[in-house]
Design a protein around this motif. Structure first.
Motif, PDB file in Angstrom:
ATOM      1  N   ALA A   1       0.835  -1.194   0.000  1.00 20.71           N
ATOM      2  CA  ALA A   1       0.000   0.000   0.000  1.00 20.71           C
ATOM      3  C   ALA A   1       0.870   1.243   0.000  1.00 20.71           C
ATOM      4  CB  ALA A   1      -0.920   0.000   1.220  1.00 20.71           C
ATOM      5  N   SER A   2       0.343   2.319  -0.561  1.00 24.01           N
ATOM      6  CA  SER A   2       1.084   3.583  -0.621  1.00 24.01           C
ATOM      7  C   SER A   2       1.501   4.013   0.778  1.00 24.01           C
ATOM      8  CB  SER A   2       0.205   4.664  -1.250  1.00 24.01           C
ATOM      9  OG  SER A   2       0.883   5.885  -1.297  1.00 24.01           O
ATOM     10  N   GLY A   3       2.737   4.467   0.876  1.00 25.71           N
ATOM     11  CA  GLY A   3       3.243   4.920   2.166  1.00 25.71           C
ATOM     12  C   GLY A   3       4.025   3.862   2.909  1.00 25.71           C
ATOM     13  N   THR A   4       3.974   2.595   2.433  1.00 25.55           N
ATOM     14  CA  THR A   4       4.712   1.544   3.126  1.00 25.55           C
ATOM     15  C   THR A   4       5.755   0.914   2.211  1.00 25.55           C
ATOM     16  OG1 THR A   4       3.128  -0.150   2.459  1.00 25.55           O
ATOM     17  CG2 THR A   4       2.729   0.973   4.542  1.00 25.55           C
ATOM     18  N   GLY A   5       6.009   1.556   1.085  1.00 30.14           N
ATOM     19  CA  GLY A   5       6.871   0.935   0.098  1.00 30.14           C
ATOM     20  C   GLY A   5       8.228   1.572  -0.025  1.00 30.14           C
ATOM     21  N   ALA A   6       8.586   1.875  -1.278  1.00 35.28           N
ATOM     22  CA  ALA A   6       9.950   2.244  -1.584  1.00 35.28           C
ATOM     23  C   ALA A   6      10.270   3.664  -1.168  1.00 35.28           C
ATOM     24  CB  ALA A   6      10.168   2.107  -3.099  1.00 35.28           C
ATOM     25  N   ALA A   7      11.549   3.891  -0.972  1.00 36.01           N
ATOM     26  CA  ALA A   7      12.031   5.224  -0.707  1.00 36.01           C
ATOM     27  C   ALA A   7      11.875   6.075  -1.954  1.00 36.01           C
ATOM     28  CB  ALA A   7      13.507   5.164  -0.295  1.00 36.01           C
TER      29      ALA A   7
ATOM     30  N   ARG B   1      10.159  -3.194  -2.571  1.00 33.48           N
ATOM     31  CA  ARG B   1      10.710  -3.703  -1.312  1.00 33.48           C
ATOM     32  C   ARG B   1      12.224  -3.495  -1.238  1.00 33.48           C
ATOM     33  NH1 ARG B   1       7.262  -6.577   1.779  1.00 33.48           N
ATOM     34  NH2 ARG B   1       5.258  -7.149   0.889  1.00 33.48           N
ATOM     35  N   LEU B   2      12.922  -3.673  -2.359  1.00 31.24           N
ATOM     36  CA  LEU B   2      14.370  -3.489  -2.352  1.00 31.24           C
ATOM     37  C   LEU B   2      14.743  -2.020  -2.153  1.00 31.24           C
ATOM     38  CD1 LEU B   2      15.295  -5.960  -5.206  1.00 31.24           C
ATOM     39  CD2 LEU B   2      16.055  -6.121  -2.825  1.00 31.24           C
ATOM     40  N   GLN B   3      13.987  -1.134  -2.761  1.00 28.34           N
ATOM     41  CA  GLN B   3      14.261   0.287  -2.544  1.00 28.34           C
ATOM     42  C   GLN B   3      14.096   0.653  -1.073  1.00 28.34           C
ATOM     43  OE1 GLN B   3      12.911   3.222  -5.626  1.00 28.34           O
ATOM     44  NE2 GLN B   3      11.894   1.417  -6.466  1.00 28.34           N
ATOM     45  N   ALA B   4      13.066   0.087  -0.447  1.00 29.49           N
ATOM     46  CA  ALA B   4      12.848   0.372   0.967  1.00 29.49           C
ATOM     47  C   ALA B   4      13.933  -0.247   1.839  1.00 29.49           C
ATOM     48  CB  ALA B   4      11.473  -0.133   1.386  1.00 29.49           C
ATOM     49  N   ALA B   5      14.326  -1.497   1.526  1.00 32.26           N
ATOM     50  CA  ALA B   5      15.301  -2.201   2.353  1.00 32.26           C
ATOM     51  C   ALA B   5      16.701  -1.614   2.227  1.00 32.26           C
ATOM     52  CB  ALA B   5      15.335  -3.683   1.972  1.00 32.26           C
TER      53      ALA B   5
ATOM     54  N   ALA C   1       8.426 -10.726   0.051  1.00 32.27           N
ATOM     55  CA  ALA C   1       9.169 -10.037   1.107  1.00 32.27           C
ATOM     56  C   ALA C   1      10.412 -10.840   1.486  1.00 32.27           C
ATOM     57  CB  ALA C   1       8.280  -9.822   2.331  1.00 32.27           C
ATOM     58  N   GLY C   2      10.267 -12.162   1.599  1.00 30.91           N
ATOM     59  CA  GLY C   2      11.412 -13.006   1.905  1.00 30.91           C
ATOM     60  C   GLY C   2      12.442 -12.997   0.793  1.00 30.91           C
ATOM     61  N   ALA C   3      11.985 -13.058  -0.465  1.00 35.11           N
ATOM     62  CA  ALA C   3      12.910 -13.021  -1.600  1.00 35.11           C
ATOM     63  C   ALA C   3      13.646 -11.686  -1.652  1.00 35.11           C
ATOM     64  CB  ALA C   3      12.155 -13.265  -2.901  1.00 35.11           C
ATOM     65  N   ALA C   4      12.935 -10.595  -1.390  1.00 35.34           N
ATOM     66  CA  ALA C   4      13.569  -9.277  -1.395  1.00 35.34           C
ATOM     67  C   ALA C   4      14.636  -9.186  -0.309  1.00 35.34           C
ATOM     68  CB  ALA C   4      12.517  -8.182  -1.209  1.00 35.34           C
ATOM     69  N   ASP C   5      14.378  -9.772   0.853  1.00 39.37           N
ATOM     70  CA  ASP C   5      15.391  -9.778   1.916  1.00 39.37           C
ATOM     71  C   ASP C   5      16.641 -10.531   1.468  1.00 39.37           C
ATOM     72  OD1 ASP C   5      13.785  -8.318   3.607  1.00 39.37           O
ATOM     73  OD2 ASP C   5      13.091 -10.047   4.757  1.00 39.37           O
ATOM     74  N   ASP C   6      16.439 -11.668   0.799  1.00 37.11           N
ATOM     75  CA  ASP C   6      17.579 -12.451   0.307  1.00 37.11           C
ATOM     76  C   ASP C   6      18.375 -11.667  -0.727  1.00 37.11           C
ATOM     77  OD1 ASP C   6      16.741 -14.541   1.935  1.00 37.11           O
ATOM     78  OD2 ASP C   6      15.747 -15.631   0.299  1.00 37.11           O
TER      79      ASP C   6
END
Length: 200
Positions: A30-36, A103-107, A185-190
């Motif tokens: 959802a918007s606001g919880t994603g990428a930088a 997810r990668l942009q956020a992580a 989410a798990g794949a993005a963490d890896d």
């Protein structure tokens, strides 16, 4: 009076014949919880640039409609069905790419350069992912096997790995989509770990 009744009956008949509208789903957060919104500086003072390519998926999944296993089954590959009224909001390779990128942009506090027309930025971490298996049965299990690589440009140094998942899927299509988001989410963490391993 007769004309009014006839018109009402015709309207009811046409309403009953109308096809139900499909519902659209996305794997993005959802918007606001994603990428930088912009790259942040690393401890060395350099921004992180990534390039996430569209994700390769098996042809049986590469369609507008969601493809799932029978409700409650343990193996989503055994008996598949296509849900005509449950559709992805974009082609599945793009859905997966966008969700991973977000997810990668956020992580990583990174910026995705894919289709941005940016030049002269380096290093760029080019990320590719190949979905070998992605299946779920509503009220059953969801599983995945995703091969991925991270290539640092311009020197070409490489990190690669596999992300595996096997977890419960909730009931209905919403439960399947939620499980897929958890898998991504798990794949993005890896993958983020692969990027960090290549950072100078």
């Amino acid at each position: 009076m007769a004309n009014t009744l006839a018109a009402a009956a015709l309207a009811a008949l046409l309403a009953g014949c109308a096809s139900p509208e499909p519902r659209y789903y996305t794997l993005a957060q959802a918007s606001g919880t994603g990428a930088a919104a912009a790259p942040q500086a690393t401890p060395q003072g350099k921004p992180v640039w990534i390039e996430v390519a569209p994700v390769h998926v098996p042809e049986r999944l590469n369609r507008a409609e969601l493809v799932v296993g029978e409700d409650g089954s343990a193996d989503g590959d055994s008996r598949l069905r296509r849900l005509e009224l449950a559709r992805w909001s974009a082609p599945l390779p793009d859905e997966l790419r966008d969700a991973l990128s977000q997810r990668l942009q956020a992580a990583l506090d990174a910026q995705d350069t894919y289709r941005q027309g940016l030049s002269g930025v380096e290093p760029v971490y080019r990320i590719t992912a190949d979905v070998v298996r992605l299946d779920a049965a509503p009220g059953g299990r969801a599983g995945a096997l995703i091969n991925w690589t991270v290539r640092r440009l311009p020197d070409g140094k490489l990190a690669s790995g596999q992300s595996r998942a096997d977890l419960p899927a909730g009931s209905g299509v919403d439960g399947v989509v939620a499980a897929y988001r958890q898998i991504l989410a798990g794949a993005a963490d890896d993958i983020a770990g692969g990027v960090r391993a290549l950072q100078p």
